[in-house]
Design a protein around this motif. Structure first.
Motif: not given
Length: 643
Positions: A96-105
């Motif tokens: 998820m972090m690697r994708k770049g366009f999705v930010f963890p919440d």
């Protein structure tokens, strides 16, 4: 389109199998909703949370979707965090972090931190904590509370308290989490201090304290908390009852269960299985029967776990026919635990052929055996001397059922060979194991050497044990027994002296017997208490009668000391199981069965006394020692002198 949408959602929520999920996914594709992030999110949610074994499918769905959102990633992280493979939650989070366009919440961090807690990786927990700091979410109530729990699970109380202290407005969940963390780190005083400082306590707070003390074995503190509680629910009662059962304080477990009924609280599944566990461990058959009656009258007989506990209780209390009745009368489909419990019960009683028959019946019924099932089956083969059968099932375990043998299975095979006198074969088996043998495996062989009097091999095995567990009192006693049986008293004295110098204490032998629904416990030697005096006096009478009517002569090798013959005879006459037997003969009505539980292996002299007493007094005696059951009737034992 709304009709199609409603139909898709209806199909999805009712889906309970992976096969059905794949069919619904196909319907989504045909309906043209497969590219909709909302529907894919719902599909991943169903796979990850509701359908067993569907997590890999959910992962494929996520990574095949062109632009997955945070909800999809969070759902998969959540699914893996509560699964048997929580490490996969971290890899999904990293992706998820690697994708770049999705930010963890906050949900992302809460779920992934919970996963690290579940596989107890402090290093990964630190990394996730750093990421939470980087994203400015470390003080978020949900994330901070999960971090406290993670540090607690990893035994890092200092960091758990630091996170708690930095929270602006911790809620009750956070307070309860930091108390739990203190208990995990064995900081009981700090747990009590935090609890006392709470301005507001809810019922969960009291139960957290109660659970913390019982799990730590601090039962007096648990009693105090229980007495201070403003309100006790079924969780409070079951926590205390299970705590006493797990810590071997059986009479208190029974007492609190009676009190639970007296105050007209309805026992739950946990308290019932807890008190039945206490009956199993202590051998309290009559009290167990009372619980069984309550289960039937109260309508609890449909609960699988309660039935499993009843099977275990009857088996461990020496009543296999009743265990069978419970097993056969189970209303729903029997679980693997149910089958395994019944197989284990037969194994404990030396009924190896019957255990094998039941195992075959289990596989024919469609139930798939697990590793524990095979431990019970191999144990059954060992105690019935079924060497070829044991070898066959050990081979089938991996070849047919694809179960990789664990150390317990290897230990069962060592016991199988050792018990039958094939000591060199057992030794070679250990040396060829693909995994390093533990002290328990070597100890099993040492016990067999002791039983069969093989001094040379016993000394070799003890050398191996010195490398793994040099100060174990049981190993020294076993080696001492080998020397004593061979009459090598200088070696016995040397071992005993080294135990004194190193302050190594041997396990105290005890035996318990149930009389009038009360458990009485005896230890070896002369005591001044009322029941001990009564037991000693009755035992003298029994021994005299066995000498006169059955030609009993003490097995003096069981004394294991280089003393005069008369003193040896006095030593073996005061073994705890003999005292329990004598007390039961004195107190129980004539002809009533006697059931004794002993924490160590029964010695040959006590075994002989039990056989002769069953014949001379016309009574059936059941003894459960550390290894198995012995049912004595008409002068013979169910083990056929093979134990």
């Amino acid at each position: 389109m709304s009709i199609v949408t409603d139909h898709c959602l209806s199909l999805l929520t009712s889906c309970k199998s992976l096969r059905a999920l794949t069919q619904i996914h196909g319907f989504f594709i045909k309906s043209g909703v497969d590219s909709d992030s909302y529907f894919n999110g719902k599909l991943i949610l169903q796979c990850a949370i509701s359908v067993p074994g569907a997590l890999p499918y959910a992962r494929r769905l996520l990574f095949c979707f062109p632009e997955p959102d945070a909800f999809m990633f969070n759902t998969l992280v959540r699914g893996y965090s509560g699964s048997d493979e929580p490490r996969n939650a971290v890899s999904v989070f990293v992706e998820m972090m690697r994708k770049g366009f999705v930010f963890p919440d906050s949900f992302s961090f809460a779920f992934v931190v919970k996963a690290t807690a579940n596989f107890r990786s402090l290093r990964t927990g630190f990394q996730m904590h750093c990421q939470a700091l980087k994203h400015g979410l470390e003080s978020h109530l949900f994330v901070a509370t999960t971090l406290i729990g993670m540090y607690g699970e990893c035994g890092c109380v200092e960091f758990a308290r630091k996170v708690f202290d930095e929270m602006h407005q911790p809620n009750l969940v956070a307070w309860n989490a930091v108390i739990t963390a203190c208990f995990r780190g064995n900081d009981f005083s700090k747990a009590r201090e935090i609890f006392d400082n709470m301005l507001v306590k809810n019922h969960t707070s009291w139960n957290v304290m109660l659970a913390g003390y019982t799990k730590a074995g601090e039962l007096e503190s648990a009693k105090r908390i229980f007495s201070e509680m403003p309100h006790r629910d079924d969780v409070s009662w079951s926590t205390l009852i299970v705590g006493f059962a797990h810590n071997g304080i059986f009479n208190d477990a029974f007492s609190y269960f009676r009190e639970l009924q007296r105050v007209e609280m309805r026992p739950n599944e946990v308290s019932l299985t807890g008190v039945l566990s206490a009956c199993s461990q202590s051998g309290a058959l009559e009290f167990g029967k009372t619980i069984h009656g309550f289960v039937e009258k109260s309508g609890y007989s449909w609960i699988v776990s309660v039935n499993n506990a009843l099977i275990d209780m009857y088996s461990r209390c020496g009543n296999v026919p009743m265990a069978r009745l419970v097993f056969q009368g189970m209303p729903d489909k029997r679980s693997v635990v149910s089958w395994t419990s019944m197989i284990a019960g037969l194994a404990m009683h030396g009924q190896g052929e019957e255990a094998i028959r039941l195992f075959n019946e289990m596989t024919k019924s469609g139930a798939t055996p697990d590793g524990i099932s095979f431990i019970s089956l191999l144990y059954a083969c060992s105690h019935a001397g079924l060497i070829k059968e044991g070898e066959d099932y050990f081979s089938k375990m991996k070849r047919v059922y694809h179960i990789e043998p664990a150390i317990e299975h290897y230990g069962c095979m060592v016991d199988l060979y050792g018990r039958s006198g094939k000591l060199q074969k057992a030794y070679n088996f250990i040396c060829q194991m693909p995994i390093p043998p533990t002290a328990i495996v070597w100890r099993t062989l040492l016990g067999a050497c002791s039983s069969h009097g093989n001094i040379e091999l016993a000394e070799q095995v003890k050398q191996r044990l010195n490398e793994l567990d040099p100060n174990n009192s049981g190993d020294l006693v076993l080696l001492s027994n080998v020397y004593a049986t061979a009459g090598k008293w200088k070696d016995v004295a040397c071992i005993r002296k080294s135990m004194i110098v190193q302050r190594i204490k041997k396990t105290t032998a005890w035996s318990s017997v149930e009389v009038g629904k009360t458990m009485y416990m005896f230890t070896a030697g002369e005591k001044k208490k009322g029941i001990d005096i009564e037991a000693h006096e009755k035992l003298k009478e029994i021994i005299l009668r066995l000498r006169n009517e059955a030609g009993y002569a003490p097995e003096l090798a069981s004394a294991l000391y280089d003393v005069e013959e008369e003193e040896k005879e006095d030593q073996v006459s005061k073994h705890s199981e003999k005292l329990a037997l004598a007390f039961a003969v004195a107190r129980l009505p004539k002809g009533e069965n006697i059931r004794i539980v002993k924490n160590l292996r029964i010695c040959r002299d006590c075994h002989a006394v039990m056989k002769l007493t069953s014949k001379v007094y016309g009574v059936e005696i059941v003894v459960r020692d550390r290894n198995r059951f012995h049912s004595f009737k008409d002068g013979s034992c169910s083990c056929r002198d093979y134990w």
